[in-house]
Design an enzyme around this catalytic site. Sequence first.
Site, PDB file in Angstrom:
ATOM      1  N   ASN A 110       0.828  -1.219   0.000  1.00  0.00           N
ATOM      2  CA  ASN A 110       0.000   0.000   0.000  1.00  0.00           C
ATOM      3  C   ASN A 110       0.862   1.269   0.000  1.00  0.00           C
ATOM      4  O   ASN A 110       0.342   2.369   0.144  1.00  0.00           O
ATOM      5  CB  ASN A 110      -0.966   0.014   1.198  1.00  0.00           C
ATOM      6  CG  ASN A 110      -0.237   0.243   2.511  1.00  0.00           C
ATOM      7  OD1 ASN A 110       0.994   0.180   2.567  1.00  0.00           O
ATOM      8  ND2 ASN A 110      -0.986   0.516   3.558  1.00  0.00           N
ATOM      9  N   LYS A 161       2.632  -7.827  16.768  1.00  0.00           N
ATOM     10  CA  LYS A 161       3.424  -8.943  16.226  1.00  0.00           C
ATOM     11  C   LYS A 161       3.267 -10.198  17.082  1.00  0.00           C
ATOM     12  O   LYS A 161       3.284 -11.315  16.570  1.00  0.00           O
ATOM     13  CB  LYS A 161       4.900  -8.535  16.152  1.00  0.00           C
ATOM     14  CG  LYS A 161       5.192  -7.496  15.068  1.00  0.00           C
ATOM     15  CD  LYS A 161       5.188  -8.126  13.679  1.00  0.00           C
ATOM     16  CE  LYS A 161       5.571  -7.138  12.605  1.00  0.00           C
ATOM     17  NZ  LYS A 161       5.633  -7.744  11.274  1.00  0.00           N
ATOM     18  N   GLY A 172       6.753   1.904   1.704  1.00  0.00           N
ATOM     19  CA  GLY A 172       7.445   1.345   0.538  1.00  0.00           C
ATOM     20  C   GLY A 172       7.544   2.363  -0.590  1.00  0.00           C
ATOM     21  O   GLY A 172       6.891   3.405  -0.551  1.00  0.00           O
ATOM     22  N   ASP A 201      -4.089  -2.815   0.379  1.00  0.00           N
ATOM     23  CA  ASP A 201      -3.855  -2.780   1.828  1.00  0.00           C
ATOM     24  C   ASP A 201      -4.247  -4.138   2.410  1.00  0.00           C
ATOM     25  O   ASP A 201      -5.382  -4.586   2.186  1.00  0.00           O
ATOM     26  CB  ASP A 201      -4.718  -1.653   2.434  1.00  0.00           C
ATOM     27  CG  ASP A 201      -4.295  -1.344   3.852  1.00  0.00           C
ATOM     28  OD1 ASP A 201      -4.180  -2.296   4.656  1.00  0.00           O
ATOM     29  OD2 ASP A 201      -4.061  -0.160   4.152  1.00  0.00           O
ATOM     30  N   TYR A 244       3.142  -2.192  17.998  1.00  0.00           N
ATOM     31  CA  TYR A 244       3.947  -3.067  17.141  1.00  0.00           C
ATOM     32  C   TYR A 244       4.251  -4.386  17.862  1.00  0.00           C
ATOM     33  O   TYR A 244       3.999  -5.466  17.333  1.00  0.00           O
ATOM     34  CB  TYR A 244       5.228  -2.327  16.775  1.00  0.00           C
ATOM     35  CG  TYR A 244       6.169  -3.050  15.846  1.00  0.00           C
ATOM     36  CD1 TYR A 244       5.900  -3.138  14.481  1.00  0.00           C
ATOM     37  CD2 TYR A 244       7.350  -3.620  16.320  1.00  0.00           C
ATOM     38  CE1 TYR A 244       6.779  -3.776  13.613  1.00  0.00           C
ATOM     39  CE2 TYR A 244       8.239  -4.255  15.465  1.00  0.00           C
ATOM     40  CZ  TYR A 244       7.950  -4.330  14.114  1.00  0.00           C
ATOM     41  OH  TYR A 244       8.829  -4.959  13.261  1.00  0.00           O
TER      42      TYR A 244
HETATM   43  P1  NAD Z   1       9.524  -1.368   5.493  1.00  0.00           P
HETATM   44  O1  NAD Z   1       8.753  -0.328   6.247  1.00  0.00           O
HETATM   45  O2  NAD Z   1      10.607  -0.945   4.593  1.00  0.00           O
HETATM   46  O3  NAD Z   1       8.538  -2.285   4.651  1.00  0.00           O
HETATM   47  C1  NAD Z   1       7.216  -2.565   5.011  1.00  0.00           C
HETATM   48  C2  NAD Z   1       6.387  -2.573   3.741  1.00  0.00           C
HETATM   49  O4  NAD Z   1       5.033  -2.922   4.082  1.00  0.00           O
HETATM   50  C3  NAD Z   1       6.331  -1.201   3.057  1.00  0.00           C
HETATM   51  O5  NAD Z   1       6.532  -1.361   1.674  1.00  0.00           O
HETATM   52  C4  NAD Z   1       4.925  -0.692   3.368  1.00  0.00           C
HETATM   53  O6  NAD Z   1       4.444   0.203   2.416  1.00  0.00           O
HETATM   54  C5  NAD Z   1       4.156  -2.007   3.417  1.00  0.00           C
HETATM   55  N1  NAD Z   1       2.932  -1.925   4.225  1.00  0.00           N
HETATM   56  C6  NAD Z   1       2.776  -1.408   5.472  1.00  0.00           C
HETATM   57  N2  NAD Z   1       1.499  -1.540   5.888  1.00  0.00           N
HETATM   58  C7  NAD Z   1       0.836  -2.153   4.862  1.00  0.00           C
HETATM   59  C8  NAD Z   1      -0.511  -2.553   4.682  1.00  0.00           C
HETATM   60  N3  NAD Z   1      -1.438  -2.338   5.634  1.00  0.00           N
HETATM   61  N4  NAD Z   1      -0.865  -3.145   3.511  1.00  0.00           N
HETATM   62  C9  NAD Z   1       0.060  -3.352   2.536  1.00  0.00           C
HETATM   63  N5  NAD Z   1       1.354  -2.985   2.659  1.00  0.00           N
HETATM   64  C10 NAD Z   1       1.736  -2.399   3.812  1.00  0.00           C
HETATM   65  O7  NAD Z   1      10.077  -2.379   6.618  1.00  0.00           O
HETATM   66  P2  NAD Z   1      11.033  -3.632   6.471  1.00  0.00           P
HETATM   67  O8  NAD Z   1      12.252  -3.370   7.259  1.00  0.00           O
HETATM   68  O9  NAD Z   1      11.172  -4.047   5.065  1.00  0.00           O
HETATM   69  O10 NAD Z   1      10.192  -4.722   7.290  1.00  0.00           O
HETATM   70  C11 NAD Z   1       9.455  -5.740   6.637  1.00  0.00           C
HETATM   71  C12 NAD Z   1       8.869  -6.681   7.679  1.00  0.00           C
HETATM   72  O11 NAD Z   1       9.897  -7.245   8.475  1.00  0.00           O
HETATM   73  C13 NAD Z   1       7.887  -6.002   8.640  1.00  0.00           C
HETATM   74  O12 NAD Z   1       6.821  -6.885   8.900  1.00  0.00           O
HETATM   75  C14 NAD Z   1       8.712  -5.818   9.896  1.00  0.00           C
HETATM   76  O13 NAD Z   1       7.911  -5.823  11.044  1.00  0.00           O
HETATM   77  C15 NAD Z   1       9.647  -7.009   9.841  1.00  0.00           C
HETATM   78  N6  NAD Z   1      10.899  -6.752  10.569  1.00  0.00           N
HETATM   79  C16 NAD Z   1      11.896  -6.010  10.018  1.00  0.00           C
HETATM   80  C17 NAD Z   1      13.050  -5.774  10.746  1.00  0.00           C
HETATM   81  C18 NAD Z   1      14.206  -4.983  10.181  1.00  0.00           C
HETATM   82  O14 NAD Z   1      15.193  -4.788  10.899  1.00  0.00           O
HETATM   83  N7  NAD Z   1      14.192  -4.534   8.956  1.00  0.00           N
HETATM   84  C19 NAD Z   1      13.199  -6.294  12.033  1.00  0.00           C
HETATM   85  C20 NAD Z   1      12.143  -7.020  12.566  1.00  0.00           C
HETATM   86  C21 NAD Z   1      11.008  -7.270  11.818  1.00  0.00           C
END
Ligand code: NAD
Length: 310
Positions: A34, A149, A38, A58, A145
């Site tokens: 969404n 989770k 991103g 979404d 969060y």
């Molecule tokens: P990010 O914010 O770059 O990516 C998240 C993506 O999800 C984005 O593209 C955003 O637009 C999309 N998004 C958010 N809400 C949405 C919705 N309701 N519908 C559709 N799309 C939606 O974050 P990331 O670092 O790439 O993290 C990705 C996943 O990994 C997440 O679930 C996060 O909780 C988990 N995570 C990441 C880390 C890290 O260090 N990067 C650590 C722990 C967990």
Amino acid sequence: MSRRILVTGGAGFLGSHLCERLIAAGHEVICLDNFFTGRRENIAPLLDHRSFELVRHDVCDPITVEVDEIFHLACPASPIHYQRNPVRTINTCVQGTLHMLDLAREVHARILIASTSEVYGDPLTHPQEESYWGNVNPIGPRACYDEGKRCAEALAVSYARQYGVEVRIPRIFNTYGPRMLENDGRVVSNFIVQCLRSRPITLFGEGKQTRSFCYVDDLIEGFVRLMESGFSDPINLGNPVESTIRELAEAIRALVGSESELVFEPLPVDDPMRRKPDIRRAIAVLDWRPAVALEIGLERTIADFRQRIR
Ligand code: NAD
Ligand code: UDP
């Protein structure tokens, strides 16, 4: 064998690296996002690929799509972004995960749900093993969060027990790399941007809190191995090399060649003091361990930011 794979949050930081990896392996990828955090730029090189499809959607709304596997990553990951609209964050974690599990059940797809080290909260044991139940403040600013989770994990294991859905649950520890947003707010991107712009480096608290930083390619390798494994319990994926935030600031400053000064700002509420994954389970089950040293990963990340920032 080529598979049809749905990646939610596929235009985000981790999602875009995952899409790239899956396309390179010959799979068909449907990237759903969404665009809350991103960007189209993250997946721009894939847009013309015949096996890649982008869907603006979404996950809080249901969707039906015929796929073999689902990597469910959609959720803002940086504290500033997930705290901006906490109700929406909970909704994404809970309703979004429910919809993806329903989809997995309906089309008989295997599903990986991106969990997090935040399920351990401000941990009282160190390093954190998967058997630790955590120390989370259920009403603090991170609760939307952390508890979201934790609920996503509870949903995943319940769908597995009740309906036989094949679930995978990586608990992801701090991961960094190219394509992190300039305004992402997470520590690695903040420090790199501050050094490249010759601005002060903002250390929260005294900078004595620790984190363990995993390079994105290592994490994606872990995702792929986990999806292919038969393992459905939670599993830590992260780099066990622990640094204080001050050490990280000094390393980035040296690698950038910056003279930015260190400034101290208040520690955010409920900021975990120590974090380091115990990865014995990932080693035993997936034969996985991180291969990219912090300095090498930071160099690659800094090179990416240099191209984007002027
Ligand atoms: P990010 O914010 O770059 O990516 C998240 C993506 O999800 C984005 O593209 C955003 O637009 C999309 N998004 C958010 N809400 C949405 C919705 N309701 N519908 C559709 N799309 C939606 O974050 P990331 O670092 O790439 O993290 C990705 C996943 O990994 C997440 O679930 C996060 O909780 C988990 N995570 C990441 C880390 C890290 O260090 N990067 C650590 C722990 C967990
Ligand atoms: N941090 C910091 N300065 C910043 C951003 C973050 O000192 O500009 C600290 C933050 O307080 C935390 C750690 O760095 O202790 C990691 O923060 P991040 O937001 O990257 O991830 P977290 O692990 O807290 O979710």
